[in-house]
Design a protein around this motif. Structure first.
Motif, PDB file in Angstrom:
ATOM      1  N   THR A 115       8.705  37.172  15.949  1.00  0.00           N
ATOM      2  CA  THR A 115       7.253  36.389  14.849  1.00  0.00           C
ATOM      3  C   THR A 115       6.460  36.422  16.360  1.00  0.00           C
ATOM      4  O   THR A 115       5.346  36.605  16.945  1.00  0.00           O
ATOM      5  CB  THR A 115       6.946  35.496  14.190  1.00  0.00           C
ATOM      6  OG1 THR A 115       7.046  34.216  14.210  1.00  0.00           O
ATOM      7  CG2 THR A 115       7.993  36.086  12.653  1.00  0.00           C
ATOM      8  N   THR A 140       5.451  37.416  19.293  1.00  0.00           N
ATOM      9  CA  THR A 140       5.079  38.512  20.578  1.00  0.00           C
ATOM     10  C   THR A 140       3.973  39.281  19.573  1.00  0.00           C
ATOM     11  O   THR A 140       2.391  38.384  19.670  1.00  0.00           O
ATOM     12  CB  THR A 140       6.067  39.890  20.580  1.00  0.00           C
ATOM     13  OG1 THR A 140       7.039  39.347  21.377  1.00  0.00           O
ATOM     14  CG2 THR A 140       5.399  41.085  21.030  1.00  0.00           C
ATOM     15  N   PRO A 141       3.706  39.877  17.605  1.00  0.00           N
ATOM     16  CA  PRO A 141       2.438  39.748  17.012  1.00  0.00           C
ATOM     17  C   PRO A 141       1.713  38.581  17.466  1.00  0.00           C
ATOM     18  O   PRO A 141       0.801  39.023  17.102  1.00  0.00           O
ATOM     19  CB  PRO A 141       2.759  40.212  16.078  1.00  0.00           C
ATOM     20  CG  PRO A 141       4.761  39.601  15.990  1.00  0.00           C
ATOM     21  CD  PRO A 141       4.721  39.756  17.593  1.00  0.00           C
ATOM     22  N   ARG A 142       2.088  37.335  17.781  1.00  0.00           N
ATOM     23  CA  ARG A 142       1.182  35.995  16.787  1.00  0.00           C
ATOM     24  C   ARG A 142       0.504  35.810  18.008  1.00  0.00           C
ATOM     25  O   ARG A 142      -0.582  35.903  18.015  1.00  0.00           O
ATOM     26  CB  ARG A 142       2.114  34.720  16.708  1.00  0.00           C
ATOM     27  CG  ARG A 142       1.084  33.929  16.080  1.00  0.00           C
ATOM     28  CD  ARG A 142       2.330  32.783  15.903  1.00  0.00           C
ATOM     29  NE  ARG A 142       2.977  31.961  16.922  1.00  0.00           N
ATOM     30  CZ  ARG A 142       4.677  32.076  16.902  1.00  0.00           C
ATOM     31  NH1 ARG A 142       4.904  33.249  15.793  1.00  0.00           N
ATOM     32  NH2 ARG A 142       5.459  32.016  17.905  1.00  0.00           N
ATOM     33  N   SER A 153      -2.275  39.160  18.984  1.00  0.00           N
ATOM     34  CA  SER A 153      -3.334  38.894  17.864  1.00  0.00           C
ATOM     35  C   SER A 153      -4.383  37.996  17.854  1.00  0.00           C
ATOM     36  O   SER A 153      -5.113  38.237  17.797  1.00  0.00           O
ATOM     37  CB  SER A 153      -2.817  38.134  16.442  1.00  0.00           C
ATOM     38  OG  SER A 153      -2.634  36.227  16.840  1.00  0.00           O
ATOM     39  N   PHE A 180      -4.387  42.226  18.419  1.00  0.00           N
ATOM     40  CA  PHE A 180      -3.510  43.157  17.884  1.00  0.00           C
ATOM     41  C   PHE A 180      -3.052  42.399  16.174  1.00  0.00           C
ATOM     42  O   PHE A 180      -3.883  41.310  15.930  1.00  0.00           O
ATOM     43  CB  PHE A 180      -1.685  42.799  18.104  1.00  0.00           C
ATOM     44  CG  PHE A 180      -0.931  43.284  17.487  1.00  0.00           C
ATOM     45  CD1 PHE A 180      -0.315  44.674  18.020  1.00  0.00           C
ATOM     46  CD2 PHE A 180      -0.237  42.665  16.278  1.00  0.00           C
ATOM     47  CE1 PHE A 180       0.676  45.206  16.622  1.00  0.00           C
ATOM     48  CE2 PHE A 180       0.708  42.941  15.497  1.00  0.00           C
ATOM     49  CZ  PHE A 180       1.718  44.252  15.925  1.00  0.00           C
ATOM     50  N   THR A 181      -3.418  43.377  15.081  1.00  0.00           N
ATOM     51  CA  THR A 181      -3.067  43.427  13.844  1.00  0.00           C
ATOM     52  C   THR A 181      -1.715  43.864  12.674  1.00  0.00           C
ATOM     53  O   THR A 181      -1.586  43.452  12.046  1.00  0.00           O
ATOM     54  CB  THR A 181      -4.637  43.558  13.163  1.00  0.00           C
ATOM     55  OG1 THR A 181      -4.594  45.393  12.758  1.00  0.00           O
ATOM     56  CG2 THR A 181      -6.041  42.980  12.960  1.00  0.00           C
ATOM     57  N   LYS A 182      -1.474  44.833  13.216  1.00  0.00           N
ATOM     58  CA  LYS A 182      -0.584  45.441  12.712  1.00  0.00           C
ATOM     59  C   LYS A 182       0.656  46.602  14.219  1.00  0.00           C
ATOM     60  O   LYS A 182      -0.389  46.934  14.619  1.00  0.00           O
ATOM     61  CB  LYS A 182      -1.141  45.873  11.386  1.00  0.00           C
ATOM     62  CG  LYS A 182      -1.773  47.469  11.582  1.00  0.00           C
ATOM     63  CD  LYS A 182      -2.514  47.644  10.175  1.00  0.00           C
ATOM     64  CE  LYS A 182      -2.616  49.137  10.275  1.00  0.00           C
ATOM     65  NZ  LYS A 182      -3.000  49.860   9.294  1.00  0.00           N
ATOM     66  N   MET A 183       1.375  46.436  13.703  1.00  0.00           N
ATOM     67  CA  MET A 183       2.304  47.692  14.403  1.00  0.00           C
ATOM     68  C   MET A 183       1.572  49.131  13.932  1.00  0.00           C
ATOM     69  O   MET A 183       1.460  49.667  12.358  1.00  0.00           O
ATOM     70  CB  MET A 183       3.692  47.601  14.193  1.00  0.00           C
ATOM     71  CG  MET A 183       4.566  48.594  14.927  1.00  0.00           C
ATOM     72  SD  MET A 183       4.093  48.804  16.860  1.00  0.00           S
ATOM     73  CE  MET A 183       5.160  47.081  17.448  1.00  0.00           C
ATOM     74  N   GLU A 217       4.016  51.536  18.471  1.00  0.00           N
ATOM     75  CA  GLU A 217       5.684  51.592  18.595  1.00  0.00           C
ATOM     76  C   GLU A 217       5.856  52.663  18.869  1.00  0.00           C
ATOM     77  O   GLU A 217       7.152  52.297  19.978  1.00  0.00           O
ATOM     78  CB  GLU A 217       5.598  52.397  17.057  1.00  0.00           C
ATOM     79  CG  GLU A 217       6.558  52.083  16.612  1.00  0.00           C
ATOM     80  CD  GLU A 217       7.436  51.849  14.665  1.00  0.00           C
ATOM     81  OE1 GLU A 217       8.472  51.692  14.620  1.00  0.00           O
ATOM     82  OE2 GLU A 217       6.510  52.716  14.527  1.00  0.00           O
TER      83      GLU A 217
END
Length: 201
Positions: free
Chosen positions: A19, A21-23, A26, A30-33, A38
């Protein structure tokens, strides 16, 4: 009878925070893949672009982030490599019962960071435990595609039924099982690689 063991790296030996890297990302939008991100990440993981090109492509998506912020976020997933797991692996090598292989989906930036975090000496102790040390960005295959397992089996003359594969991602073990490889989908936080003998027998 099992003669060969293929190990994943992340969350098998080195601990990960998937969790993180996306955190961190953000913080700069960044909000979603997305399919675009990808595709970039998977291409980089297969070694189809350089680290410089990877950062450049990510920078074009997140222009508010500096290169250092992108690198920090990308590496945030990587945690510690407990010594007891390496000692377990080294004991397994000394037992001389199995041919040992590493098969990891990873990339140049992550491997460089792993070496920086744990030190070259420990990394080399780890790498030297394996007959072959396969990183996706160096062999241009990635899990869960069947071709990566076929590559390892064929290159090393391994019989699938005599081969045991450990990975924390079910999608990866599912593909390997379809090829006749015996698998352990290790449950992170509930199981540990040091309990291998309870699974392989």
């Amino acid at each position: 009878m099992i003669k060969n063991i293929i190990f994943d790296f992340g969350d098998i030996f080195i601990n990960l925070d998937k969790t993180a890297t996306p955190r961190e990302m953000s913080k700069f939008g960044f909000t979603k893949m997305t399919p675009q991100i990808e595709e970039i990440a998977q291409s980089y993981e297969k070694g189809l672009m350089s680290s410089k090109d990877f950062i450049s492509k990510m920078s074009s998506i997140f222009p508010n982030a500096t290169n250092n912020e992108l690198l920090y976020a990308w590496n945030a997933i990587l945690l510690d490599f407990p010594e007891y797991r390496l000692e377990f692996l080294e004991a397994l090598v000394k037992g001389n019962k199995y041919r040992l292989f590493l098969l990891s989906n990873t990339n140049e930036i992550h491997i460089d960071e792993v070496i920086r975090k744990i030190g070259a000496e420990k990394f080399n102790r780890f790498k030297n435990c394996f007959e072959q040390f396969y990183l996706s960005h160096e062999i241009h295959f990635r899990k869960p595609n069947a071709d990566i397992y076929e590559f390892v089996l064929n290159t090393n003359n391994l019989i699938a039924a005599e081969t045991f594969f450990i990975d924390d991602t079910k999608e990866n073990t599912d593909t390997a099982e379809k090829l006749g490889i015996k698998c352990w989908n290790l449950q992170v936080g509930k199981e540990d690689i040091i309990n291998l003998k309870n699974k392989i027998n």
